[in-house]
Design a protein around this motif. Structure first.
Motif, mmCIF file in Angstrom:
data_model
loop_
_atom_site.group_PDB
_atom_site.id
_atom_site.type_symbol
_atom_site.label_atom_id
_atom_site.label_comp_id
_atom_site.label_asym_id
_atom_site.label_seq_id
_atom_site.Cartn_x
_atom_site.Cartn_y
_atom_site.Cartn_z
ATOM 1 N N CYS A 112 174.761 -76.039 34.130
ATOM 2 C CA CYS A 112 173.723 -75.040 33.863
ATOM 3 C C CYS A 112 173.324 -74.397 35.184
ATOM 4 O O CYS A 112 173.546 -74.971 36.247
ATOM 5 N N PRO A 113 172.740 -73.189 35.158
ATOM 6 C CA PRO A 113 172.562 -72.422 36.398
ATOM 7 C C PRO A 113 171.426 -72.874 37.304
ATOM 8 O O PRO A 113 171.401 -72.511 38.481
ATOM 9 N N GLY A 114 170.464 -73.617 36.763
ATOM 10 C CA GLY A 114 169.377 -74.117 37.610
ATOM 11 C C GLY A 114 168.417 -73.056 38.106
ATOM 12 O O GLY A 114 167.712 -73.268 39.096
ATOM 13 N N TRP A 115 168.339 -71.910 37.427
ATOM 14 C CA TRP A 115 167.462 -70.841 37.863
ATOM 15 C C TRP A 115 166.047 -70.978 37.289
ATOM 16 O O TRP A 115 165.844 -71.477 36.186
ATOM 17 N N ILE A 116 165.103 -70.475 38.052
ATOM 18 C CA ILE A 116 163.758 -70.171 37.560
ATOM 19 C C ILE A 116 163.628 -68.657 37.582
ATOM 20 O O ILE A 116 163.975 -68.008 38.572
ATOM 21 N N PHE A 117 163.150 -68.091 36.477
ATOM 22 C CA PHE A 117 162.852 -66.661 36.439
ATOM 23 C C PHE A 117 161.350 -66.544 36.235
ATOM 24 O O PHE A 117 160.809 -67.004 35.228
ATOM 25 N N GLY A 118 160.679 -65.966 37.239
ATOM 26 C CA GLY A 118 159.226 -65.926 37.159
ATOM 27 C C GLY A 118 158.636 -64.678 37.777
ATOM 28 O O GLY A 118 159.347 -63.823 38.309
ATOM 29 N N VAL A 119 157.314 -64.582 37.698
ATOM 30 C CA VAL A 119 156.584 -63.426 38.225
ATOM 31 C C VAL A 119 155.687 -63.859 39.378
ATOM 32 O O VAL A 119 155.282 -65.013 39.484
ATOM 33 N N SER A 222 172.666 -72.293 24.722
ATOM 34 C CA SER A 222 173.219 -73.596 25.111
ATOM 35 C C SER A 222 173.318 -73.614 26.630
ATOM 36 O O SER A 222 172.988 -72.621 27.289
ATOM 37 N N ASP A 223 173.792 -74.711 27.184
ATOM 38 C CA ASP A 223 173.989 -74.758 28.628
ATOM 39 C C ASP A 223 174.985 -73.687 29.053
ATOM 40 O O ASP A 223 175.958 -73.391 28.352
#
Length: 341
Positions: A112-119, A222-223
């Protein structure tokens, strides 16, 4: 006695010759190898650990890792001839297939990419979900990179167009952290350790968490395999022993990481990629640990998920006839797994 001595000597020489032949067989065709890395974040740990712990060297490789600000830059290096292989997103093999370029993953570094998408803090109260991002500046590693593609998909699901936002390349490391804190961007997609640094001090409020199983299901279904090691089909065919050596080192690193403590991992990252706070790095690793692959394989399901995500917003991918089985080759990591301790 002379006969026995002669037989023993002959046997010893035969064994020595056989051993020498076995060693020679395993010598990489290209000992000096240049790998262009789209990131040196935690989802690229197998490569970094393999370098730091000498696993590449054990395989007869002298590996130089060149860190770039995103996947699009590594592709330029690969196709331009300044790099032999890329540590980057599996999705690149699909998008480049639409342009007639045959790239093949030989070792997955994550599931899985391990990203956080945030503001950012400034928009923490007025952006409740991705549909509220219209008109904002979104930071990605580089335009055209896998992080950019992921943002496009998140926007697509929210009913927005890529043109509804401004995309700004900020990398995944110190530049990304600085851009958020300085107010140069309003939202960011980023991996660890930067993700942990920014969420820990409140600079970034997560909208999507692609480090967890539930988070990946929410965003992608999914992953979603991302960080991997790939090369052109031509390079692989010309240098199979070199590719096998790389796969051996990556799988060995993945197996070591699976049994290591967070502190041990932090102690085995090249200093230039570690950052100033080793304890924080260990914490960031804990946050992203489940994403690290343990056998280096791309699964058929993972490949389909990535293709479906890209096809949802990219007409070129949607209309192209791509045999996904040709975008990854698990033979090398499977062979590597057979010889790992």
């Amino acid at each position: 006695m002379k006969l026995k001595h002669a037989v023993a000597l002959c046997a010893a020489m035969t064994l020595a010759c056989a051993s020498a032949a076995a060693v020679a067989k395993d010598v990489p065709e290209k000992a000096e190898l240049h790998i262009a890395a789209a990131s040196t974040g935690i989802t690229y740990l197998p490569m970094l650990v393999a370098k730091q712990r000498g696993y590449f060297k054990d395989e007869g490789l002298d590996v130089t890792i060149a860190a770039f600000s995103g996947g699009s830059k590594t592709l330029e290096a690969l196709l331009g001839g300044s790099s032999d292989m890329v540590a980057g997103a599996y999705s690149n093999t699909i998008t480049m297939a639409t342009k007639g370029q045959h790239l093949v993953v030989v070792a997955a570094q994550v599931i899985c990419p391990g990203w956080i998408f945030g503001v950012s803090q400034k928009h923490g109260s007025d952006v409740k979900s991705p549909k509220d991002l219209k008109g904002l500046r979104i930071g990605v590693s580089a335009p055209g990179s896998s992080t950019h593609m992921a943002v496009n998909y998140i926007l697509h699901k929210a009913g927005l167009q890529p043109s509804d936002v401004s995309i700004i390349g900020v990398g995944q490391a110190a530049g990304a952290v600085a851009a958020v804190r300085a107010g140069q961007i309003d939202a960011l997609i980023v991996n660890d350790p930067s993700a942990t640094i920014l969420t820990k001090d409140g600079s970034l409020r997560p909208l999507e968490n692609m480090r967890t199983a539930d988070g990946n299901v929410k965003v992608f279904g999914s992953d979603y395999p991302e960080s991997s090691v790939f090369a052109t089909r031509e390079f692989i065919d010309k240098n199979p022993k070199t590719v096998q050596a790389v796969a051996n080192a990556i799988v060995r690193a993945e197996k070591w990481i699976a049994g290591a403590t967070p502190q041990q991992v932090a102690d085995n990252v090249p200093p230039q990629f570690l950052g100033d706070n080793k304890a924080l790095y260990a914490e960031a690793f804990t946050n992203s640990r489940r994403c690290i692959a343990q056998n280096g394989e791309i699964t058929a399901q993972g490949a389909r998920t990535v293709h479906e995500v890209l096809a949802a917003f990219d007409p070129a991918v949607a209309s192209a006839k791509i045999d996904l089985a040709t975008t990854y080759d698990n033979r090398f990591v499977r062979k590597a797994a057979e010889v790992q301790p």
